[in-house]
Motif scaffolding. Structure first.
Motif, PDB file in Angstrom:
ATOM      1  N   TYR A 183       0.925  -1.169   0.029  1.00 63.00           N
ATOM      2  CA  TYR A 183       0.104   0.081  -0.010  1.00 63.00           C
ATOM      3  C   TYR A 183       0.829   1.137   0.041  1.00 63.00           C
ATOM      4  CZ  TYR A 183      -3.711   3.162   1.532  1.00 63.00           C
ATOM      5  OH  TYR A 183      -4.645   4.227   1.630  1.00 63.00           O
ATOM      6  N   THR A 184       0.403   2.218  -0.863  1.00 58.24           N
ATOM      7  CA  THR A 184       1.726   3.173  -1.160  1.00 58.24           C
ATOM      8  C   THR A 184       0.765   4.707  -1.245  1.00 58.24           C
ATOM      9  OG1 THR A 184       3.149   1.831  -2.434  1.00 58.24           O
ATOM     10  CG2 THR A 184       3.346   4.328  -2.475  1.00 58.24           C
TER      11      THR A 184
ATOM     12  N   THR B 125       6.649   9.713  -1.214  1.00 56.63           N
ATOM     13  CA  THR B 125       6.149   8.455  -1.366  1.00 56.63           C
ATOM     14  C   THR B 125       6.128   7.804  -0.023  1.00 56.63           C
ATOM     15  OG1 THR B 125       6.768   8.284  -3.486  1.00 56.63           O
ATOM     16  CG2 THR B 125       6.202   6.499  -2.568  1.00 56.63           C
ATOM     17  N   HIS B 126       5.041   7.128   0.545  1.00 54.28           N
ATOM     18  CA  HIS B 126       4.962   6.619   1.814  1.00 54.28           C
ATOM     19  C   HIS B 126       4.579   5.207   1.512  1.00 54.28           C
ATOM     20  CE1 HIS B 126       3.540  10.684   3.803  1.00 54.28           C
ATOM     21  NE2 HIS B 126       4.912  10.726   3.512  1.00 54.28           N
ATOM     22  N   LEU B 127       5.711   4.315   1.709  1.00 55.18           N
ATOM     23  CA  LEU B 127       5.267   2.761   1.428  1.00 55.18           C
ATOM     24  C   LEU B 127       4.823   2.185   3.100  1.00 55.18           C
ATOM     25  CD1 LEU B 127       8.709   2.121  -0.370  1.00 55.18           C
ATOM     26  CD2 LEU B 127       6.129   2.195  -1.359  1.00 55.18           C
ATOM     27  N   TYR B 128       3.711   1.609   3.032  1.00 53.94           N
ATOM     28  CA  TYR B 128       3.443   1.125   4.211  1.00 53.94           C
ATOM     29  C   TYR B 128       3.808  -0.361   4.595  1.00 53.94           C
ATOM     30  CZ  TYR B 128       0.056   5.164   4.863  1.00 53.94           C
ATOM     31  OH  TYR B 128      -0.635   6.163   5.216  1.00 53.94           O
ATOM     32  N   PHE B 129       4.353  -0.674   5.563  1.00 50.42           N
ATOM     33  CA  PHE B 129       4.711  -1.955   5.926  1.00 50.42           C
ATOM     34  C   PHE B 129       4.047  -2.720   7.171  1.00 50.42           C
ATOM     35  CE2 PHE B 129       7.675  -0.690   2.942  1.00 50.42           C
ATOM     36  CZ  PHE B 129       7.737  -1.524   1.799  1.00 50.42           C
ATOM     37  N   ALA B 130       3.801  -3.829   7.327  1.00 47.27           N
ATOM     38  CA  ALA B 130       3.281  -4.274   8.400  1.00 47.27           C
ATOM     39  C   ALA B 130       4.520  -4.974   9.391  1.00 47.27           C
ATOM     40  CB  ALA B 130       2.284  -5.676   8.244  1.00 47.27           C
ATOM     41  N   VAL B 131       4.545  -4.786  10.777  1.00 45.89           N
ATOM     42  CA  VAL B 131       5.555  -5.202  11.465  1.00 45.89           C
ATOM     43  C   VAL B 131       4.806  -5.813  12.714  1.00 45.89           C
ATOM     44  CG1 VAL B 131       7.311  -3.414  10.851  1.00 45.89           C
ATOM     45  CG2 VAL B 131       5.734  -2.930  12.566  1.00 45.89           C
ATOM     46  N   ASP B 132       5.699  -6.520  13.493  1.00 46.21           N
ATOM     47  CA  ASP B 132       5.099  -7.024  14.730  1.00 46.21           C
ATOM     48  C   ASP B 132       4.933  -6.287  15.919  1.00 46.21           C
ATOM     49  OD1 ASP B 132       5.423  -9.747  13.615  1.00 46.21           O
ATOM     50  OD2 ASP B 132       7.745 -10.071  14.130  1.00 46.21           O
ATOM     51  N   GLU B 133       4.242  -6.470  16.778  1.00 48.45           N
ATOM     52  CA  GLU B 133       3.943  -5.607  17.751  1.00 48.45           C
ATOM     53  C   GLU B 133       5.307  -5.176  18.532  1.00 48.45           C
ATOM     54  OE1 GLU B 133       1.067  -5.510  21.942  1.00 48.45           O
ATOM     55  OE2 GLU B 133       1.025  -7.166  20.451  1.00 48.45           O
ATOM     56  N   ASP B 134       6.150  -6.176  18.769  1.00 48.84           N
ATOM     57  CA  ASP B 134       7.195  -5.588  19.635  1.00 48.84           C
ATOM     58  C   ASP B 134       8.631  -5.011  18.687  1.00 48.84           C
ATOM     59  OD1 ASP B 134       7.849  -8.070  18.413  1.00 48.84           O
ATOM     60  OD2 ASP B 134       8.585  -9.111  20.172  1.00 48.84           O
TER      61      ASP B 134
ATOM     62  N   GLY C 254      -6.513  10.981   1.505  1.00 46.36           N
ATOM     63  CA  GLY C 254      -7.723  11.692   1.513  1.00 46.36           C
ATOM     64  C   GLY C 254      -7.686  12.912   2.262  1.00 46.36           C
ATOM     65  N   SER C 255      -6.765  13.024   3.253  1.00 44.69           N
ATOM     66  CA  SER C 255      -6.490  14.146   3.795  1.00 44.69           C
ATOM     67  C   SER C 255      -5.786  15.378   2.879  1.00 44.69           C
ATOM     68  CB  SER C 255      -5.194  13.791   5.084  1.00 44.69           C
ATOM     69  OG  SER C 255      -5.944  13.076   5.983  1.00 44.69           O
ATOM     70  N   MET C 256      -5.932  16.380   3.689  1.00 46.31           N
ATOM     71  CA  MET C 256      -5.668  17.465   2.590  1.00 46.31           C
ATOM     72  C   MET C 256      -4.627  18.471   3.025  1.00 46.31           C
ATOM     73  SD  MET C 256      -8.190  20.152   0.285  1.00 46.31           S
ATOM     74  CE  MET C 256      -8.664  18.724  -0.796  1.00 46.31           C
TER      75      MET C 256
ATOM     76  N   GLY D  28      -2.199  20.600  -1.544  1.00 51.04           N
ATOM     77  CA  GLY D  28      -2.631  19.558  -2.247  1.00 51.04           C
ATOM     78  C   GLY D  28      -3.118  18.350  -1.246  1.00 51.04           C
ATOM     79  N   LEU D  29      -3.443  17.344  -2.156  1.00 48.24           N
ATOM     80  CA  LEU D  29      -4.024  16.114  -1.415  1.00 48.24           C
ATOM     81  C   LEU D  29      -3.216  14.872  -1.141  1.00 48.24           C
ATOM     82  CD1 LEU D  29      -7.182  15.244  -0.628  1.00 48.24           C
ATOM     83  CD2 LEU D  29      -7.242  14.326  -3.026  1.00 48.24           C
ATOM     84  N   TYR D  30      -3.476  14.177  -0.134  1.00 46.50           N
ATOM     85  CA  TYR D  30      -2.649  12.941   0.060  1.00 46.50           C
ATOM     86  C   TYR D  30      -3.480  11.857  -0.733  1.00 46.50           C
ATOM     87  CZ  TYR D  30       0.113  14.675   3.980  1.00 46.50           C
ATOM     88  OH  TYR D  30       1.121  15.416   4.651  1.00 46.50           O
ATOM     89  N   THR D  31      -2.852  11.062  -1.822  1.00 42.02           N
ATOM     90  CA  THR D  31      -3.494  10.222  -2.408  1.00 42.02           C
ATOM     91  C   THR D  31      -2.788   8.759  -2.399  1.00 42.02           C
ATOM     92  OG1 THR D  31      -2.138  10.682  -4.398  1.00 42.02           O
ATOM     93  CG2 THR D  31      -4.102  12.061  -4.294  1.00 42.02           C
ATOM     94  N   VAL D  32      -3.833   7.878  -2.895  1.00 42.14           N
ATOM     95  CA  VAL D  32      -3.587   6.527  -3.060  1.00 42.14           C
ATOM     96  C   VAL D  32      -2.716   6.204  -4.083  1.00 42.14           C
ATOM     97  CG1 VAL D  32      -3.973   3.975  -2.645  1.00 42.14           C
ATOM     98  CG2 VAL D  32      -5.049   5.514  -1.180  1.00 42.14           C
ATOM     99  N   ALA D  33      -1.289   5.911  -4.231  1.00 38.23           N
ATOM    100  CA  ALA D  33      -0.625   5.543  -5.465  1.00 38.23           C
ATOM    101  C   ALA D  33      -0.763   3.980  -5.975  1.00 38.23           C
ATOM    102  CB  ALA D  33       0.761   6.078  -5.493  1.00 38.23           C
TER     103      ALA D  33
END
Length: 329
Positions: free
Chosen positions: A148-149, A157-166, A193-195, A199-204
Motif C-alpha cells: 500500500y503506497t 512517497t509513503h510505503l506502508y509495511f506491517a511489523v510485529d507488535e514488539d 484523503g487528507s488535504m 494538495g491532497l494525499y492520494t493512494v498511489a
C-alpha cells in the motif's frame, strides 16, 4: 422540508408523512472509519495540516481522559467507530493521522530533493525512491513497492509495511540513506484523503500492506550505544557554573550545526546526553530543554518533532544518570 436529528439522520417530510434517511458521513470521517476498519489506529489532525489536534503534554490539565496521567495522540489513537464519529462530527474537516506504533505499521517516507544536489555517495539521485532503489540493488532484492503506497503533496512517497507488535524500529531521518525517513513507534503518517494547503494525499498503489522486508530492517536499526564513561576533570569537585554552561552550549551546538538529514538523530542523541546529566543532578530538566529547543529552532527542526525528540532523549538518559566533575584550583 427536512429536520435534523442527532446521529446524522434527517427527518424528511413528504405527502406520505415523515420518513427518516441517513445523511452521508463527512468525507474525512469516512476516511478515518475506513482506516480503522483496516485495523489502523487513527486520531484527528488540524484541518489542512499534519499537526495533531489533541493537546500536548505541556498543556495537559490532568482532567478527563488524562486524569490518571497524560495521554498523547499515540495513546488515544483508536479504531473505535463511535469515538471516530464523535471526533469528526465535532470537526468534519480534520485531517486523519495514523499512529504507526499501535497500528503495527512501519512507513518508509521517500522525499523529493526539491532541487538539492545529492551527496557524492548518492550522486544523480533526485528522490528518496532513487536511493532506496540503489539500496535494493546492493542487497540483491527487488524494489519494495509491492505494498500500500500513498503520495503526499510534497511529493513524498509513503510505503506502508506491517511489523510485529514488539518491533524495535522507531522514527529515523536519513539513517538508511539520503532523503529516506521512516515512521514507526512514536510516529504517525497522514492518511490518504487528507488535504494540506498545497494538495491532497492520494493512494498511489491500492495493495494490501505487505510485511516489512527483512533486508530493509538493518538499514533502520540504530547502532548499539556504547556506555559513556564518567567524565572527570581532575580532583573531585562540583563542576563550576562557567564549565557547566560551556558543556551545555557544546552539546546544544551539535544540534544547531547538524548536517542536512541528521538533525533529528543529533537532537535525540544530545537530549540523551543531557538527560543523563539531568538524572545525575548536574542540570535541571528546564535547563536542558531550553538549550535543546533553542538549538532545534536554530536548525529549523519543526516544533512538534523537536519536542518529541527532546522528551524521548531526556527520558532515556535519565535512566542512566551521571555527573561531571571539575579540576580543582
Amino acid at each position: 422540508m427536512t429536520t435534523p436529528r442527532p446521529g446524522g439522520e434527517v427527518l424528511r417530510h413528504t405527502t406520505r408523512g415523515p420518513t427518516w434517511r441517513r445523511r452521508p458521513a463527512p468525507r474525512l470521517m469516512g476516511v478515518a472509519l475506513a482506516a480503522a476498519l483496516a485495523g489502523l489506529h487513527v486520531f484527528p489532525l488540524w484541518p489542512r495540516s499534519k499537526t495533531p489536534c489533541l493537546h500536548g503534554k505541556r498543556r495537559c490539565q490532568g482532567t478527563g481522559v488524562c486524569a490518571q496521567g497524560h495521554l498523547g495522540w499515540e495513546q488515544r489513537a483508536t479504531t473505535d467507530p463511535d469515538l471516530i464519529r464523535y471526533w469528526w462530527s465535532a470537526s468534519p474537516t480534520s485531517n486523519v493521522g495514523i499512529a504507526c506504533g499501535p497500528s503495527n505499521l512501519y512507513v518508509l517516507d521517500l522525499d523529493d530533493a526539491h532541487g538539492e544536489q545529492a551527496p557524492p555517495e548518492w550522486a544523480g539521485a533526485r528522490h528518496g525512491s532513487d536511493v532506496l532503489a540503489r539500496l535494493a540493488e546492493l542487497a540483491g532484492q527487488p524494489y519494495p513497492d509491492d505494498t500500500y503506497t500513498v503520495v503526499s503533496p510534497s511529493p513524498s512517497t509513503h510505503l506502508y509495511f506491517a511489523v510485529d507488535e514488539d518491533c524495535p524500529l522507531r522514527n529515523t531521518a536519513g539513517r538508511a540513506g539520503w532523503r529516506i525517513d521512516s515512521r514507526g513507534a512514536g510516529g504517525f503518517v497522514v492518511a490518504a484523503g487528507s488535504m494540506r494547503r498545497d494538495g491532497l494525499y492520494t493512494v498511489a498503489r491500492r495493495a494490501p500492506i505487505a510485511p516489512l522486508p527483512q533486508w530493509v530492517v538493518p538499514l533502520f536499526t540504530p547502532p548499539s550505544r556504547p556506555e559513556p564513561e564518567l567524565i572527570v576533570f581532575g580532583d573531585v569537585r562540583p563542576l563550576a557554573d562557567a564549565r557547566r554552561q560551556a558543556y551545555l552550549d557544546t552539546v546544544a551546538g551539535k544540534v544547531a550545526n547538524a548536517l542536512p538529514g541528521t538533525a533529528h538523530n543529533t537532537l535525540v542523541s544530545a537530549a540523551y546526553t543531557l538527560g543523563r546529566l539531568v538524572g545525575g543532578g548536574e542540570f535541571t530538566d528546564d535547563e536542558a530543554r531550553s538549550a535543546l529547543h533553542i538549538a532545534a529552532q536554530q536548525r529549523r527542526v519543526p516544533a512538534l518533532e523537536a519536542d518529541a525528540a527532546i522528551s524521548d532523549g531526556l527520558e532515556a538518559g535519565r535512566r542512566s544518570p551521571r555527573r561531571l566533575e571539575d579540576r580543582a584550583a
